[in-house]
Design a protein around this motif. Structure first.
Motif: not given
Length: 212
Positions: A15-20, A25-36
């Motif tokens: 079972r996966s976690g809640p969609i939100w 997590l996807a937004v945070v990952l994109i932000f971190v990658l963009g910053f790097v």
């Protein structure tokens, strides 16, 4: 006692976690990658890059303290002085206006520091109306045109963290018609250096979209 009947339940997968939460997590990952990626661009640009034969030196302003140039500004001025020892005949533009918390314009402060270290005041032009990097470069071009200074090769002096954005904005301000070299001054004040390398990737994005 009757046994409870067991019903077969097919395995439905993990079972996966809640969609939100996954979206967050996807937004945070994109932000971190963009910053790097942006930080990498800033770091790559934070070095001396010399080409051509500069005819004009532009020193970009920074905070002025009550006693004189801030540490970051003094770093820029000392870097410029080192270069001027071997290239004493350059026309120099000191660019920076006066902030609400500054007793003189950044341009005047730089002029006083340079002339106090032996530079001929007659070769220094003061651009003292700008309040950000984009204005520094635009107003510098206007000042040189007003003074009748014709040049195709320039060298800009600023702290290393600043130079990737300077190069991007220079191309806009000068329409790609010049050869640009850059001198990366050190950032001697450690807290300022750390904060600026965190700030600059965001400033790069802001300038890309709005400084036009």
């Amino acid at each position: 006692m009757r046994k409870r009947r067991q019903y077969y339940k097919p395995y439905g997968g993990r079972r996966s976690g809640p969609i939100w939460l996954l979206s967050l997590l996807a937004v945070v990952l994109i932000f971190v990658l963009g910053f790097v990626v942006l930080l990498g661009i800033v770091l790559f640009g934070s070095r001396d890059q010399l080409s051509g034969q500069p005819q004009v030196m532009v020193i970009l302003g920074c905070k002025v303290e009550t006693w004189g140039p801030s540490i970051l500004l003094q770093d820029r001025l000392d870097k410029a002085l080192d270069y001027l020892e071997d290239h004493p005949d350059l026309t120099i533009v000191v660019a920076g206006g006066q902030g609400d918390d500054e007793h003189v314009s950044e341009a005047q402060c730089m002029y006083d520091y340079l002339t106090g270290h032996g530079v001929d005041g007659g070769q220094i032009l003061l651009e003292d109306q700008s309040h950000n990097t984009w204005e520094n470069l635009r107003y510098t071009r206007a000042l040189l045109e007003e003074q009748g200074v014709e040049a195709t090769d320039f060298v800009v002096v600023s702290n290393g963290f600043h130079l990737a954005r300077v190069r991007m904005l220079w191309e806009r301000a000068w329409d790609g018609e010049t050869t640009l070299s850059t001198l990366a001054a050190p950032s001697s004040h450690l807290p300022s250096r750390l904060s600026m390398y965190i700030r600059e990737p965001f400033a790069l994005v802001k300038s890309f979209f709005f400084d036009r």
